[in-house]
Scaffold this motif. Structure first.
Motif: not given
Length: 472
Positions: A382-411
């Motif tokens: 139900g919580s949008a805050t928890v959903a965004a925080t948790t999803a960001g934590s789950i996806m962080a390892p995958a994103v860290a290994g992709m060498d994305l530029n800052p704008i792509a990461l912000a997107a």
């Protein structure tokens, strides 16, 4: 039967349940809840608590822990919401009773004209929603929306739905709101770039999926009345109303205090000031949303109500005003807390994590996976805050290994936060809070609040993917 102990839930014993069974339990629980509320007409507070207890048992929570799980979800939600709603309702009632809402409505209509009143309210909501949480900001804006709707006539929906779209977009996508700020932090994104991308994506999203869609939905409810949850309006002569800038000061004061907290929190995180800095410590006290609203309500009592009156009984009158402001919101606070209890039960059951694990293993594009993981947690707890925080934590390892530029990461961060605002339903405290303050029944809340939030989420995701593709 295997059992696992959830350390994060204070040693709650949870029986192991297959993923398919957890999904089935959740689906049945939501269906039963809607049946009780819509068909049986059982009060939402009772319906939510009954279904929360039964769902806990079905999901494998130990009999001795069921009540603790429900109370934990209820108390954590009420502990936050009660202060925001209480202080916000008093501030809103002061603005309405003293004629401040009339002053603001008159000035707004003079500048924009009556035909563009919904746009004026939506733009005002957009600006007011930037630094302040959705529930608190919306409650303070309500008296102005009420007043404009009563003044111009027609359906209340015409004026409130575009404003809801503005609050939803800002709350979901833009720092310093907690969801996008937390997601950006855990994923290592530049918060400043996230603000830029979120506004680039969010402004067209607000106009089409918030403002325009709100006007379209309002046509389905041509005679919806203006609710009176903050009390009946009191028309005052122009000479008895507070000044325009006095009223504006009372409404902007919580925003200034919250910005004060945001600025020094950012400076502390960057190392520009130390944690022992006096102004940083002060910002943590007076800049939190609940205390900022408390201070603003007290200041409004003096400037809008006490100072203009010389009646010795003004204290008694003010006490009555506060009682009248708080009484109607007690039911809303209880319903919101019960919604938090139901969401907590679904979180403890592990349904969100079950769905997220499946999506993470599917090998889809990272921006799409992040969006869907956020939706999974949004639907589950139900919580949008928890959903965004948790999803960001789950996806962080995958994103860290992709060498994305800052704008792509912000997107990607914006795409995740877009998923966090979709598909609001009965386990979302905002679903009950906004719906009840607008006088909506449960079905109407689904057809308005949920539809607009979901449209905002999907359009923001589509535009953020465009930014991601260009930046990559």
């Amino acid at each position: 039967m295997n059992e696992v102990v959830l350390a994060a839930q204070d040693e709650i014993v949870l029986a192991d349940r297959p993923a398919g069974l957890l999904l089935a339990i959740t689906g049945v629980a939501i269906a039963v809840l809607l049946f009780l509320i819509i068909k049986v007409r059982l009060h939402a507070f009772f319906s939510l608590l009954i279904v929360s207890l039964l769902t806990s048992l079905a999901a494998g929570v130990g009999i001795g822990d069921v009540v603790d799980v429900v109370i934990d979800g209820f108390s954590s939600t009420v502990g936050t919401v009660a202060l925001l709603v209480g202080f916000g309702a008093v501030l809103g009632r002061l603005v309405e009773v003293t004629g401040g809402a009339q002053v603001l409505a008159d000035r707004m209509l003079d500048k924009f004209g009556t035909r563009r009143a919904p746009l004026a309210l939506a733009v005002a909501s957009l600006l007011y929603a930037f630094p302040i949480f959705l529930d608190a900001g919306f409650i303070v804006m309500l008296p102005i929306i009420y007043t404009v709707a009563r003044r111009l006539g027609g359906s209340f929906m015409l004026y409130v739905l575009p404003s809801i779209g503005a609050f939803l977009m800002m709350h979901a996508l833009t720092p310093p709101h907690p969801g996008p700020t937390a997601a950006a932090t855990v994923m290592g994104a530049d918060v400043g770039l996230v603000v830029i991308v979120s506004l680039l994506v969010g402004l067209p999203t607000w106009y089409l999926a918030g403002y325009r869609l709100g006007l379209l939905l309002a046509k389905r409810y041509p005679d919806w009345p203006v609710p009176s949850l903050l009390g009946e309006p009191e028309e005052r002569d122009e000479s008895e109303r507070p000044g325009f800038w006095t009223t504006v000061f009372c409404l902007l004061l919580p925003l200034v205090l919250i910005f004060f907290n945001t600025i020094f929190s950012t400076l502390e995180q960057s190392g520009a000031v130390s944690a022992e800095n006096f102004f940083y410590q002060l910002s943590r006290l007076i800049g939190t949303t609940s205390v900022a609203l408390l201070i603003s309500a007290i200041v409004a009592m003096w400037l809008l109500y006490i100072r203009p009156r010389k009646d010795r009984k003004v204290g008694n009158l003010l006490e009555d005003l506060v009682d009248n402001a708080l009484a109607p919101v007690c039911s809303i606070i209880l319903i919101t807390g019960a919604g938090g209890a139901f969401g907590h039960v679904l979180t403890v059951s592990g349904i969100g994590q079950t769905i997220a694990d499946g999506l993470d293993a599917a090998g889809m594009p990272v921006i799409l996976a992040g969006f869907l993981v956020a939706i999974a947690f949004r639907v589950a707890q139900g919580s949008a805050t928890v959903a965004a925080t948790t999803a960001g934590s789950i996806m962080a390892p995958a994103v860290a290994g992709m060498d994305l530029n800052p704008i792509a990461l912000a997107a990607i961060v914006v795409a995740i936060t877009a998923g966090s605002i979709t598909f609001s339903h009965v386990n979302d405290s905002g679903f009950w809070l906004i719906g009840r303050f607008c006088g909506f029944d449960t079905a109407t809340t689904f057809k308005t609040w949920t539809v607009i939030g979901t449209a905002v989420g999907f359009m923001a995701f589509g535009l953020s993917w465009v930014v991601f593709a260009i930046a990559s």
